[in-house]
Design a protein around this motif. Structure first.
Motif, short mmCIF file in Angstrom:
data_model
loop_
_atom_site.label_atom_id
_atom_site.label_comp_id
_atom_site.label_asym_id
_atom_site.label_seq_id
_atom_site.Cartn_x
_atom_site.Cartn_y
_atom_site.Cartn_z
N TRP A 142 43.28 56.86 44.52
CA TRP A 142 42.16 57.20 43.66
C TRP A 142 41.37 55.92 43.31
O TRP A 142 41.87 55.02 42.67
N GLY A 143 40.13 55.84 43.74
CA GLY A 143 39.28 54.69 43.44
C GLY A 143 39.77 53.40 44.06
O GLY A 143 39.62 52.32 43.48
N LEU A 144 40.33 53.49 45.29
CA LEU A 144 40.97 52.32 45.90
C LEU A 144 39.99 51.16 46.13
O LEU A 144 40.36 50.00 45.97
N SER A 145 38.76 51.46 46.50
CA SER A 145 37.81 50.38 46.80
C SER A 145 37.31 49.67 45.56
O SER A 145 36.73 48.59 45.65
N ARG A 146 37.54 50.27 44.40
CA ARG A 146 37.07 49.72 43.12
C ARG A 146 35.58 49.40 43.20
O ARG A 146 35.13 48.29 42.91
N GLN A 147 34.82 50.40 43.65
CA GLN A 147 33.37 50.28 43.82
C GLN A 147 33.02 49.10 44.71
O GLN A 147 32.08 48.35 44.46
N ASN A 148 33.80 48.96 45.78
CA ASN A 148 33.59 47.91 46.79
C ASN A 148 33.52 46.52 46.15
O ASN A 148 32.60 45.74 46.39
N SER A 149 34.53 46.20 45.37
CA SER A 149 34.60 44.89 44.71
C SER A 149 35.90 44.20 45.08
O SER A 149 36.91 44.83 45.35
N VAL A 150 35.84 42.87 45.10
CA VAL A 150 37.00 42.02 45.35
C VAL A 150 36.91 40.83 44.42
O VAL A 150 35.89 40.13 44.40
N TRP A 151 37.96 40.59 43.63
CA TRP A 151 37.90 39.47 42.69
C TRP A 151 38.60 38.24 43.27
O TRP A 151 39.13 38.26 44.37
N ARG A 152 38.56 37.15 42.53
CA ARG A 152 38.93 35.84 43.07
C ARG A 152 40.36 35.77 43.59
O ARG A 152 40.61 35.12 44.61
N ASP A 153 41.32 36.40 42.92
CA ASP A 153 42.70 36.36 43.40
C ASP A 153 42.83 37.08 44.74
O ASP A 153 43.49 36.60 45.67
N GLU A 154 42.19 38.24 44.85
CA GLU A 154 42.22 38.97 46.12
C GLU A 154 41.42 38.23 47.19
O GLU A 154 41.74 38.32 48.38
N ALA A 155 40.38 37.50 46.76
CA ALA A 155 39.60 36.72 47.72
C ALA A 155 40.46 35.65 48.38
O ALA A 155 40.28 35.33 49.57
N ALA A 156 41.42 35.10 47.64
CA ALA A 156 42.34 34.13 48.24
C ALA A 156 43.15 34.78 49.35
O ALA A 156 43.32 34.22 50.44
N THR A 157 43.67 35.97 49.09
CA THR A 157 44.40 36.70 50.12
C THR A 157 43.51 36.96 51.32
O THR A 157 43.91 36.75 52.48
#
Length: 518
Positions: A25-40
């Motif tokens: 449910w809402g997996l894409s989070r409105q197509n957003s990626v934050w800095r911690d996930e950006a490192a991954t």
């Protein structure tokens, strides 16, 4: 009506499906990626050799996770779904383990209630859809605890001990703070031995045919039982050997990661107000443990309280102790401890179902759905918030969209601080045609997350040769003063020689277009 065998399969499966639905449910989070996930994201896109080079300098504690995500990105390509689905699957496994544990230790209603409760906990919902390794650690904690209970029930063989040690070691390689599960398991072992419940009863669980029926206790010290102090001592020695083997596998990582401890220097010192949340969790778990002591359902293995309470309490106390030496107090490091809380909540639900069913047999069937419905409504604002981009500090994809809209061929780009270069590393196409004028060595070549920038004088000279510069930075709400001479130089040149043409602030990131003064 369901038989005991069917219930053993149905209860964990239902918990896993419920948790998977919450995760999707809402997996894409409105197509957003934050800095911690950006490192991954940016590390997973590198080659294996480049990842190994990086780990020699930074983030060695996440090395195994990065290699896993690299393989998934190679197979399926980068994207928010590929980034987060491993966490969804891992949390579903953790929920299934809680359900199986609750079913064994306190009955099917306790198992189903605990498995469903795990995915509804606000902290779990945050990391349920997070492209980081913490949900995977929680899954490993669930599997290792389930294996431990199997061994305490006297049903284990050598392969179970190997699997137990290997699972704990794997969790430690994903996050070595997860080794705090070992003292929690030791306490469970001691509590089980003290209560004389190390054997396996003749009946492994009752069916779902009547929620008010606790099931037959079976024969004490049944098949494979370990009754007796000699058997308990043998069990303790085998556990110690498995624990030592797991720690030995993780110890090189622990020692090497100490050389990179500057990475966590941003974590604030422990204060009393930071303990309010954990104290509330411990109080809820303690109430569940007290209710479990009144449960008439008593299998031959340890009680739900003997498993859940140490799993909840010990990691939190361990993290508090470590944080007194070096600030490390972040709830994500002990996310796996919430499996203990869910198990205790399930045990309390099991007691409630049996209590109601004694007076109103038919009402017992509807108690758990009613509890879930009420909890879902109460937690809906939290659930919606966790699936919103605003739940994270920033959004690198939104900043990349702003750059794509504002750029022109020949423009330059600056990042302040240099860690904001993750915007380009996640969305390189948005920066095509732009010159990164401060960069001397790329992150891939330098084995770093943000690259190596040129000396301040060279950055200044490069800035003055361009008419338009795009600056990617943080919004004032989350920005910090310039910490390096390079960043101070960038700010000074922009202030004295350029003027702002456009300034956009979206989801924690700021993209400003500067133009040279005439």
């Amino acid at each position: 009506m369901f038989t005991a065998r069917t219930a053993r399969l149905l209860v964990p499966s239902a918990a896993a499906l419920w948790t998977s639905a919450l995760g999707l449910w809402g997996l894409s989070r409105q197509n957003s990626v934050w800095r911690d996930e950006a490192a991954t994201w940016q590390v997973a896109r590198r080659s294996t050799a480049e990842i190994v080079q990086l780990l020699g300098n930074v983030d060695v504690v996440h090395g195994l996770y990065y290699l896993l995500m690299h393989g998934l990105f190679e197979l399926f390509g980068p994207g928010t779904a590929v980034l987060r689905l491993p966490s969804v699957a891992a949390t579903a496994v953790a929920a299934a383990c809680v359900a199986a544990l609750g079913h064994r230790l306190a009955g099917p209603w306790a198992g189903l209630g605990g498995g469903v409760a795990l995915g509804m906990l606000p902290a779990v919902q945050f990391y349920l859809q997070e492209g980081r390794p913490y949900a995977l650690v929680a899954a490993g904690a669930g599997v290792s605890t389930l294996l431990l209970v199997t061994l305490l029930e006297g049903r284990g063989k050598a392969v179970h001990w190997i699997a137990y040690s290997g699972t704990v070691a794997l969790c430690g390689l994903l996050n070595w703070l997860s080794l705090m599960i070992l003292p929690a398991h030791l306490l469970t072992l001691l509590l089980s031995g003290r209560n004389g419940r190390g054997g396996r009863s003749g009946r492994s669980g009752h069916d779902l045919g009547g929620p008010g029926e606790p099931g037959e206790p079976g024969e004490p010290g049944g098949r494979g039982g370990s009754g007796g102090s000699g058997a308990s001592a043998g069990l303790g020695k085998r556990w110690a050997a498995a624990a030592v083997a797991a720690v030995a596998c993780v110890l090189p990582l622990v020692l090497f990661s100490r050389s990179q401890s500057a990475q966590v220097s941003w974590i604030p010192p422990l204060t009393w107000h930071m303990l309010i949340g954990p104290v509330v969790l411990l109080a809820v778990g303690g109430a569940g443990a007290l209710l479990d002591r009144r449960s008439p359902y008593r299998p031959g293995g340890p009680s739900a309280a003997a498993v859940g309470l140490p799993l909840l309490v010990v990691p939190h106390l361990g993290l508090v102790g470590l944080s007194l030496i070096q600030p490390l107090f972040l709830d994500r490091y002990v996310l796996f401890s919430l499996l203990g809380l869910a198990l205790l909540i399930g045990a309390a639900i099991g007691v409630a179902v049996r209590t109601v069913s004694r007076r109103l047999p038919r009402a017992g069937w509807w108690l758990l759905p009613a509890i879930v419905a009420v909890a879902a409504v109460a937690l809906l604002p939290q659930a919606l918030a966790k699936r919103s981009p605003a739940s994270r500090v920033d959004d690198v994809l939104a900043a990349a969209d702003d750059v794509r809209r504002l750029k022109r061929p020949g423009d330059a780009v600056l990042f302040f601080p240099s860690a904001r270069r993750d915007t380009r590393l996640v969305s390189p196409d948005a920066f095509s045609g732009l010159e990164d004028i401060a960069l001397a060595r790329t992150p891939e070549r330098s084995g770093t997350l943000k690259g190596v920038e040129a000396e301040p004088a060279r950055i200044r000279a490069a800035m003055l040769t361009h008419r338009r510069i795009l600056l990617v930075t943080d919004t004032p709400a989350v920005s910090r003063p310039p910490a390096t001479e390079r960043d101070r130089m960038k700010r000074s040149v922009l202030r004295n020689h350029f003027r702002i043409v456009t300034d956009t602030q979206t989801r924690g990131r700021r993209v400003t277009l500067y133009e040279r003064r005439v």
